[in-house]
Structure formats: structure tokens, C-alpha cells
Design a protein around this motif. Structure first.
Motif, mmCIF file in Angstrom:
data_model
loop_
_atom_site.group_PDB
_atom_site.id
_atom_site.type_symbol
_atom_site.label_atom_id
_atom_site.label_comp_id
_atom_site.label_asym_id
_atom_site.label_seq_id
_atom_site.Cartn_x
_atom_site.Cartn_y
_atom_site.Cartn_z
ATOM 1 N N GLY A 117 0.807 -1.212 0.000
ATOM 2 C CA GLY A 117 0.000 0.000 0.000
ATOM 3 C C GLY A 117 0.839 1.260 0.000
ATOM 4 O O GLY A 117 0.402 2.310 -0.509
ATOM 5 N N GLN A 118 2.057 1.161 0.556
ATOM 6 C CA GLN A 118 2.924 2.341 0.596
ATOM 7 C C GLN A 118 3.416 2.702 -0.801
ATOM 8 O O GLN A 118 3.529 3.877 -1.144
ATOM 9 C CB GLN A 118 4.100 2.092 1.533
ATOM 10 N N MET A 119 3.710 1.693 -1.594
ATOM 11 C CA MET A 119 4.110 1.950 -2.976
ATOM 12 C C MET A 119 2.944 2.541 -3.756
ATOM 13 O O MET A 119 3.118 3.508 -4.528
ATOM 14 C CB MET A 119 4.586 0.658 -3.645
ATOM 15 N N GLU A 120 1.763 1.998 -3.550
ATOM 16 C CA GLU A 120 0.582 2.497 -4.257
ATOM 17 C C GLU A 120 0.280 3.938 -3.856
ATOM 18 O O GLU A 120 -0.067 4.772 -4.709
ATOM 19 C CB GLU A 120 -0.611 1.590 -3.954
ATOM 20 N N ALA A 122 2.459 6.134 -2.720
ATOM 21 C CA ALA A 122 3.514 6.986 -3.271
ATOM 22 C C ALA A 122 3.278 7.257 -4.754
ATOM 23 O O ALA A 122 3.451 8.389 -5.230
ATOM 24 C CB ALA A 122 4.877 6.333 -3.056
ATOM 25 N N ARG A 123 2.858 6.227 -5.481
ATOM 26 C CA ARG A 123 2.601 6.393 -6.924
ATOM 27 C C ARG A 123 1.407 7.312 -7.152
ATOM 28 O O ARG A 123 1.407 8.129 -8.075
ATOM 29 C CB ARG A 123 2.339 5.026 -7.578
ATOM 30 N N SER A 124 0.379 7.161 -6.297
ATOM 31 C CA SER A 124 -0.822 7.984 -6.468
ATOM 32 C C SER A 124 -0.561 9.450 -6.137
ATOM 33 O O SER A 124 -1.294 10.336 -6.582
ATOM 34 C CB SER A 124 -1.958 7.454 -5.588
ATOM 35 N N SER A 125 0.514 9.692 -5.361
ATOM 36 C CA SER A 125 0.853 11.078 -5.021
ATOM 37 C C SER A 125 1.688 11.752 -6.104
ATOM 38 O O SER A 125 2.077 12.915 -5.970
ATOM 39 C CB SER A 125 1.606 11.125 -3.690
ATOM 40 N N GLY A 126 1.992 11.016 -7.152
ATOM 41 C CA GLY A 126 2.704 11.612 -8.281
ATOM 42 C C GLY A 126 4.145 11.164 -8.436
ATOM 43 O O GLY A 126 4.815 11.569 -9.385
ATOM 44 N N LEU A 127 4.642 10.328 -7.511
ATOM 45 C CA LEU A 127 6.025 9.856 -7.615
ATOM 46 C C LEU A 127 6.120 8.743 -8.654
ATOM 47 O O LEU A 127 5.202 7.936 -8.796
ATOM 48 C CB LEU A 127 6.519 9.329 -6.265
ATOM 49 N N HIS A 135 12.805 6.900 -2.242
ATOM 50 C CA HIS A 135 12.495 7.797 -1.121
ATOM 51 C C HIS A 135 11.556 7.200 -0.072
ATOM 52 O O HIS A 135 11.554 7.654 1.069
ATOM 53 C CB HIS A 135 11.885 9.105 -1.658
ATOM 54 N N ILE A 136 10.772 6.206 -0.445
ATOM 55 C CA ILE A 136 9.771 5.656 0.482
ATOM 56 C C ILE A 136 10.092 4.224 0.909
ATOM 57 O O ILE A 136 10.207 3.928 2.109
ATOM 58 C CB ILE A 136 8.357 5.688 -0.155
ATOM 59 N N ILE A 137 10.249 3.346 -0.056
ATOM 60 C CA ILE A 137 10.386 1.918 0.245
ATOM 61 C C ILE A 137 11.780 1.562 0.741
ATOM 62 O O ILE A 137 11.937 0.914 1.780
ATOM 63 C CB ILE A 137 10.046 1.075 -1.004
ATOM 64 N N LEU A 138 12.810 1.991 0.005
ATOM 65 C CA LEU A 138 14.180 1.605 0.343
ATOM 66 C C LEU A 138 14.620 2.075 1.734
ATOM 67 O O LEU A 138 15.209 1.281 2.484
ATOM 68 C CB LEU A 138 15.140 2.112 -0.736
ATOM 69 N N PRO A 139 14.369 3.331 2.125
ATOM 70 C CA PRO A 139 14.792 3.751 3.477
ATOM 71 C C PRO A 139 14.174 2.904 4.591
ATOM 72 O O PRO A 139 14.849 2.565 5.567
ATOM 73 C CB PRO A 139 14.309 5.207 3.543
#
Length: 216
Positions: A117-120, A122-127, A135-139
Motif C-alpha cells: 500500500g505504501q508503494m501504491e 507513493a505512486r498515487s501522489s505523483g512519484l 524515497h519511500i520503500i528503500l529507506p
């Protein structure tokens, strides 16, 4: 058993010089294997057509080979292809190849543990996918990977003893040289070497447990 003779100044100096060589070898291999392990792990997680499958096959092959075989091939086998490495370089190459494969699995598992859901989101926010991963998953994944990665580094440090197969002047090689000079030195020397490995690895184990506790 001759503890006095085994622990003479010359022998102790030789052993600790070899310990420094072992730590240098392990340190370089850890840095390089972390770099390549993270790259391989991200490639497997990203599921890039063809590339991900090729990386998965290579990693699976390396993880299922004996490390001592990779060490022997790195030093002796590459000579048949015109590549002649010195003992230290061959040891670093073999340890890096093997441990990078192991760490790549840790990285892949760590990334997979992050909610999809975090990837989804992030993608929906324009990334873009790459930006979301970076910036989101790897850290988040890297924080979860710290304890098992420390454990793998402990394994790598112990694995340096296998480089004795090609004559690397690490700690076990030095121990063999010492007790080869006098059979009564064998037990005292091995006790000292075991103690050295224990202190280093136990300290790293404590660090790993503390880092893991922070993740809970």
C-alpha cells in the motif's frame, strides 16, 4: 601444552598482525558485498523483465555453492582465462561474490516486508516507481535489514578462515604456522584464536540484538 612458549612475544605479534589482515579482508569484503548486495536485491525486488530473472538465477547459484569452491576458482580457476590475482585480491573477490548474493536476499526480503500500500500511495501522489522506491520503500526496508545484515557480516568474518585454502595470511593461517613449529603450541594457540573470534563475533551479536530490539 606449552602456554608460555605459544604465547611468546614473537608468536603473539605474528597472530595479531594476521588478525589485522583478517579484519582488513573482512572490512573490504563487507563494504563491497553491501554495495553489490543492495544493487542485486533492488533489481530482484523491482521485477524488471529478463534482468530480474537473470539476477535471481545467478544469486541462487552462488548461494548454493560452497564458499571454499568460489575461493579456489577465484585464485586458481581465473588463471585459465588469463586473470591472475594475488591471494588477498582473490580472497576479497570470492568473499564479495558470495556475501553479495547472501545480502541480496536480505535486501529483497526487507523490501518485500514493506506494505504494498505504501508503494501504491507513493505512486498515487505523483512519484514515479523509481522515486517511490528510492524515497519511500528503500529507506524503510534498509532499517529492517540492519540486524540480519549484521549477522551476515559476522558470518563473513568467520568465513575469512576459509581463505587458508589459498594461503591467505589470515588468523587461522597464522595459528597453523605457530603450532606447526611446535606441536605443544597447538591447543594454546587454538584457544587464543577461538577467544579472539568469540570476542569479536559476540560483540557484533550484541549489536545485532540491540538493533533488532529497536525494530520491535
Amino acid at each position: 601444552m606449552d602456554f608460555v612458549g605459544a604465547y611468546s612475544g614473537a608468536n603473539l605479534s605474528f597472530l595479531f598482525e594476521s588478525l589485522l589482515e583478517t579484519l582488513k579482508m573482512a572490512g573490504l569484503a563487507i563494504i563491497l558485498s553491501l554495495i553489490f548486495g543492495i544493487i542485486l536485491g533492488v533489481l530482484r525486488f523491482a521485477r524488471i523483465p529478463v534482468i530480474t530473472q537473470i539476477v535471481a538465477i545467478i544469486v541462487d547459484i552462488l548461494r548454493n555453492l560452497p564458499l571454499v569452491l568460489i575461493i579456489m576458482v577465484s585464485y586458481f580457476g581465473l588463471r585459465d582465462f588469463g586473470i591472475q590475482l594475488d591471494v588477498f585480491s582473490a580472497a576479497i573477490l570470492a568473499l564479495t561474490i558470495f556475501e553479495a548474493a547472501m545480502i541480496s536476499e536480505i535486501v529483497r526480503s526487507g523490501l518485500n516486508s514493506i506494505s504494498k500500500g505504501q508503494m501504491e500511495a507513493a505512486r498515487s501522489s505523483g512519484l514515479s516507481y523509481t522515486q517511490a522506491l528510492r524515497h519511500i520503500i528503500l529507506p524503510q526496508g534498509l532499517r529492517r535489514m540492519v540486524p540480519p545484515t549484521v549477522s551476515q557480516c559476522i558470518a563473513l568474518l568467520k568465513d575469512t578462515s576459509l581463505t587458508i585454502a589459498i594461503g591467505a595470511t589470515e588468523l587461522m593461517y597464522a595459528a597453523r604456522v605457530v603450532y606447526a613449529s611446535q606441536t605443544s603450541y597447538m591447543v594454546p594457540t587454538l584457544i587464543l584464536v577461538a577467544l579472539i573470534y568469540f570476542v569479536i563475533n559476540y560483540s557484533l551479536s550484541i549489536l545485532s540484538r540491540r538493533l533488532e530490539a529497536k525494530q520491535i
